[in-house]
Design a protein around this motif. Structure first.
Motif, short mmCIF file in Angstrom:
data_model
loop_
_atom_site.label_atom_id
_atom_site.label_comp_id
_atom_site.label_asym_id
_atom_site.label_seq_id
_atom_site.Cartn_x
_atom_site.Cartn_y
_atom_site.Cartn_z
N GLY A 281 0.93 -1.34 0.00
CA GLY A 281 -0.01 0.15 0.11
C GLY A 281 0.79 1.34 -0.05
N GLN A 282 1.88 1.18 0.89
CA GLN A 282 2.79 2.41 0.86
C GLN A 282 3.62 2.58 -0.48
N LEU A 283 4.11 1.63 -0.79
CA LEU A 283 4.65 1.48 -2.02
C LEU A 283 4.18 2.18 -3.20
N LEU A 284 2.86 1.44 -3.30
CA LEU A 284 1.99 1.91 -4.56
C LEU A 284 1.52 3.43 -4.35
N ALA A 285 1.25 3.86 -3.09
CA ALA A 285 0.72 5.14 -2.96
C ALA A 285 1.99 6.09 -3.21
N ILE A 286 3.21 5.77 -2.84
CA ILE A 286 4.31 6.59 -3.28
C ILE A 286 4.60 6.65 -4.63
N LEU A 287 4.50 5.66 -5.38
CA LEU A 287 4.55 5.71 -6.73
C LEU A 287 3.61 6.42 -7.40
N LEU A 288 2.14 6.35 -7.03
CA LEU A 288 1.13 7.10 -7.46
C LEU A 288 1.28 8.58 -7.28
N ASP A 289 2.02 9.16 -6.34
CA ASP A 289 2.21 10.23 -5.68
C ASP A 289 2.98 11.22 -6.57
N GLN A 290 3.66 10.33 -7.71
CA GLN A 290 4.74 11.26 -8.21
C GLN A 290 4.15 12.02 -9.46
N LYS A 291 2.95 12.25 -9.28
CA LYS A 291 2.37 13.35 -10.23
C LYS A 291 2.37 12.81 -11.72
N LEU A 292 2.02 11.44 -11.60
CA LEU A 292 2.08 10.79 -13.25
C LEU A 292 0.75 11.13 -14.02
N TRP B 93 12.20 7.96 3.71
CA TRP B 93 12.30 7.04 4.70
C TRP B 93 12.23 7.82 6.20
N LYS B 94 12.90 9.00 6.17
CA LYS B 94 13.01 9.76 7.60
C LYS B 94 12.06 10.62 7.87
N ILE B 95 11.33 11.31 6.54
CA ILE B 95 10.18 12.09 6.86
C ILE B 95 8.96 11.73 6.62
N VAL B 96 8.75 11.21 5.27
CA VAL B 96 7.22 10.89 4.86
C VAL B 96 6.88 9.59 5.48
N LEU B 97 7.60 8.76 5.61
CA LEU B 97 7.07 7.48 6.17
C LEU B 97 6.54 7.72 7.55
N PRO B 98 7.29 8.35 8.41
CA PRO B 98 7.08 8.53 9.76
C PRO B 98 5.78 9.31 9.99
N LEU B 99 5.76 10.18 9.18
CA LEU B 99 4.24 11.00 9.20
C LEU B 99 3.10 10.16 8.77
N LEU B 100 3.39 9.06 8.05
CA LEU B 100 2.38 8.25 7.63
C LEU B 100 1.80 7.35 8.98
N ARG B 101 2.56 7.54 9.85
CA ARG B 101 2.35 6.44 10.93
C ARG B 101 0.71 6.26 11.43
N PRO B 102 0.09 7.35 11.64
CA PRO B 102 -1.27 7.32 12.20
C PRO B 102 -2.05 6.47 11.09
N ILE B 103 -1.95 6.60 9.86
CA ILE B 103 -2.60 5.97 8.90
C ILE B 103 -2.01 4.75 8.87
N THR B 104 -1.01 4.43 9.14
CA THR B 104 -0.62 2.66 9.32
C THR B 104 -1.52 2.09 10.59
N ALA B 105 -1.52 3.00 11.66
CA ALA B 105 -2.47 2.40 12.74
C ALA B 105 -3.90 1.97 12.28
N SER B 106 -4.51 3.12 11.31
CA SER B 106 -5.76 2.92 10.82
C SER B 106 -6.00 1.59 10.11
N VAL B 107 -4.79 1.52 9.16
CA VAL B 107 -4.88 0.45 8.32
C VAL B 107 -4.92 -0.82 8.82
N ILE B 108 -4.13 -1.00 10.07
CA ILE B 108 -3.79 -2.16 10.81
C ILE B 108 -5.11 -2.68 11.43
N ILE B 109 -5.64 -1.57 12.14
CA ILE B 109 -7.20 -1.96 12.70
C ILE B 109 -8.05 -2.53 11.83
#
Lengths: 431, 325
Positions: free
Chosen positions: B109-120, B237-253
């Motif tokens: 999910g993270q991988l595909l979302a990041i790829l999709l986010d490249q304004k293609l 790795w250092k900035i964007v993914l840590p900011l996505l942590r709350p979303i990861t929590a929701s996805v896990i639940i």
């Protein structure tokens, strides 16, 4: 404090909402189209006859009924699913909820007697039997199967034979083999086929009842009819050496089955035999309907049949019957339907299409194919034995546990653990 | 799935009414709100909590035939379950399925979302492609993947010439097996086929969640990082993914409660499987209750499932409640 309490309340509500939100999708569609029809006093016929052949038979029966009683409206409430597994679940929840169909398909034997009759959900049909003069038209052993404590509770419409070994004629002819009559012959034939690279025995146990079906024919062949019957009354224990011997034979047979058995259902396994990829197949004679109607094969040309090893002169009987549940408003209409169901005319319009034989002994053999004629003859002379896999020998709960044990056994092949499970499950049989 | 999150917030609002009462007088609006909410609150108490309670009661009764028997059985049904080979296998399968399923969904999910986010170009098309499987029922997914993974058809027609003869969901091998109780503990190979099907269906949901999360991160943050000389990899790795942590929590639940009570996918795709390698409590519960007519045993399985889901949901709700107010 108040805030804390409300937080807990919100929590509790939230959990409930989240839990209920996703689970509704699987159940709602089933319930929506059932049960609402009773107000219109339609005659609702509940069955699991949705496959080729069986559906045609049911429709022909309904047509016959409507010619006789054009005023009675009929609803065909069939539920799809192999051997009635889904239908039985739907039926159980409707019966528990006091919303029975007008009449429903139920296997004669324990499924009827220890299930619905014991639960007090069925009306006796003795008067119907007397009124129609049926007492000497059905074999006595069969009437006993649909009776409990002297009352008769359902009308048999057909008979299926469970202990049939189907084989591919071409494969047998090409390899100069004869269909096996005993277990020894079976293993000889199987070894020869295996050496040629042909799967000797087809099995499709995606639904575990098919493996149980194979096992019960081995039980019958090893124990004989009398001892086999004693298993269900508790007179013979499942850890008897004779039962262990049957389990050993069953285990040996499992060494000859197709590798992908657990991804196939019974039709898929039958296909292996039809295509010549496998040589033999143990299945009830609804397999004939599948071979002839769906795969367009010819009896005794493309495929042949013999009783399963050591069961010549024995008849594993599976009978579909219909009864009258308590609390049905239009019970007179239901009795009219049951009368048609039990008539020679009704049985002869239904069974040739379904691929079964009539339950009545005075039906017209000329309407049946070669296999049907011979089976009708066998039915009159053979020793009848109730089927375990199809709910005639023991209550559903026991059958479910056996299916579980068989499922584990097919992989683990642990004879002792298997018989132990059977013994502990059988504790429920003795009442 | 989205509906549930909405439900949770309405539930919170519903209970916010009494807290407000202390400070202010009840106006007509409050009465109106209470009147409108009352039916759903009553219905939920009846049909959710009432039936949970009823199931709990059945699970400690002796009702194991078509004739109801309300006598008290204690914990007999639970005892039977935890000694039962099938149920032990179910617990192992659920654990394996949940861990694999959630891990793959999050990573993909993270991988595909990041790829999709490249304004293609054609982003909305891809978004729809990924999200489309969500529109299908699990039953459809199960049937389709059953065909694809069938040992004699599907993908195996391509794999066989390559010398790969995979048995997929018919495989009874259990990887890393060590005996624990009656069962072999490890990863049943057949379960992986089911995980693939489930991932195919649910990844689109994770992609949508993460994409929304990525869009919510202000461009200034990224630009600042770039100004400081961060590489693209470091940036994510250092900035964007840590900011996505709350979303990861929701996805896990959300994924956890789907996977813990999964039924339709497994039922349509593999059933219990040989040696119960793909069996899950949902399937066992269905067969026990509606085929075997063991109502008390079935209710006990349902209660165990409820508790396992609650183990995920309750801490989440508690923490989100604290964070929210």
């Amino acid at each position: 404090m108040r805030k804390k309490a409300s937080a807990w309340l919100a929590l509790a509500l939230g959990v409930g909402m989240a839990l209920s939100g996703c689970s509704s999708s699987s159940s709602s569609s089933d319930d929506a189209n059932q049960g609402s029809q009773k107000a219109g006093e339609k005659l609702e016929i509940f069955s699991w006859w949705t496959g080729a052949g069986e559906e045609d038979g049911l429709k022909a029966l309904i047509k016959l009924f409507q010619e006789k009683y054009p005023d009675i409206e009929i609803e065909n409430a069939a539920v799809a699913g192999g051997a009635g597994t889904n239908a039985k679940a739907v039926l159980a929840s409707r019966m528990q909820g006091n919303d029975p169909p007008s009449t429903f398909q139920v296997h004669g034997g324990a499924e009827l007697n220890e299930g619905w009759v014991a639960a007090g959900k069925m009306e006796p049909l003795n008067d119907l039997y007397e009124q129609e003069g049926w007492m000497d038209k059905f074999p006595k052993a069969l009437i006993d199967m649909v009776s409990k404590d002297g009352n008769i509770y359902s009308v048999p419409v057909n008979i299926h034979r469970g202990n049939v070994l189907w084989y591919n004629k071409k494969v047998f002819a090409d390899n100069g083999l004869q269909p096996p009559k005993t277990f020894d012959e079976f293993f000889q034939v199987a070894d020869q086929l295996k050496a040629k690279g042909i799967t000797p025995l087809a099995l499709g146990d995606k639904e575990p009842w098919t493996a149980t079906h194979l096992f019960e024919t081995v039980l019958l062949g090893t124990l004989g009819t009398d001892n086999y019957q004693k298993l269900w009354t508790g007179e013979l224990s499942f850890d008897d050496p004779k039962v262990k011997q049957a389990v050993e034979t069953f285990k040996k047979m499992l060494g000859y089955i197709n590798e992908d058995h657990s991804s196939r259902n019974w039709q898929d396994a039958a296909q292996l035999v039809a295509e010549g990829k496998a040589a033999m197949y143990v299945m009830g004679d609804w397999a004939k309907g599948y071979f002839v109607n769906d795969l367009k094969l010819k009896v005794n040309e493309d495929f042949g049949y013999v009783p399963t090893p050591n069961t010549d002169g024995k008849f594993m009987v599976i009978t579909d019957t219909f009864g009258l549940p308590k609390g049905v408003k239009n019970s007179d209409d239901v009795k009219k339907f049951l009368a048609v169901l039990g008539s020679v005319e009704g049985q002869d319009v239904f069974n040739p299409l379904k691929g079964s034989i009539p339950a009545r002994i005075d039906a017209d053999p000329s309407k049946y194919d070669e296999y049907g004629k011979q089976t009708m003859q066998d039915f009159k002379t053979a020793e009848l034995a109730p089927s375990l896999a199809h709910g005639s020998a023991a209550p559903e709960g026991f059958v479910t546990k056996v299916n579980q044990a068989v499922n584990i056994f097919v992989t683990q092949k642990d004879v002792n653990s298997f018989t132990d499970t059977l013994v502990s499950a059988a504790a429920e049989l003795k009442k | 799935m989205m509906v549930e999150t909405v439900n949770v917030t309405t539930a919170e609002k519903a209970t916010a009414v009494p807290t407000v009462r202390k400070k202010r007088k009840w106006t007509a609006d409050h009465w109106l709100a209470a009147v409108f909410l009352a039916p759903s609150v009553i219905l939920i108490f009846l049909f959710v909590y009432g039936f949970i309670g009823w199931t709990g009661y059945v699970s400690v009764s002796n009702w194991n035939s078509l004739v109801p028997d309300w006598s008290f059985a204690g914990l007999k049904n639970y005892q039977y379950l935890f000694q039962d080979f099938r149920f032990q296998a179910d617990l192992r399968n659920t654990l394996v399925f949940t861990v694999l399923f959630i891990a793959v969904v999050i990573v993909l999910g993270q991988l595909l979302a990041i790829l999709l986010d490249q304004k293609l170009r054609g982003e909305s098309l891809f978004r729809n492609i990924f999200f489309f499987p969500m529109a299908l029922s699990f039953v459809v997914t199960g049937v389709v993947w059953q065909w694809l993974f069938n040992p004699s058809t599907g993908v195996n027609l391509f794999l066989k010439p390559l010398g790969l003869d995979s048995k997929w969901y018919t495989d009874t091998t259990i990887l890393g097996g060590f005996q624990w109780g009656k069962i072999e503990f490890g990863v049943p190979l057949a379960m992986i086929a089911v995980v693939v099907a489930a991932v195919w269906q649910m990844t689109g949901f994770a992609v949508a969640m993460y994409l929304a999360g990525l869009r919510a991160i202000p461009d200034e943050v990224r630009e600042a990082a770039r100004m400081d000389g961060a590489t693209e990899f470091q940036l994510y790795w250092k900035i964007v993914l840590p900011l996505l942590r709350p979303i990861t929590a929701s996805v896990i639940i959300i994924m956890a409660h789907i996977s813990l009570k999964i039924f339709d996918l497994v039922y349509a795709m593999t059933g219990p499987g040989a040696n119960f390698v793909t069996d899950v409590p949902g399937v066992y519960m269905f067969e026990t209750t509606f085929r075997g007519n063991y109502y008390a045993n079935g209710a006990a399985i349902a209660i165990v499932m409820l508790l396992s889901v609650a183990m995920f949901i309750v801490p989440y709700l508690v923490s989100s409640r604290k964070g929210g107010s």
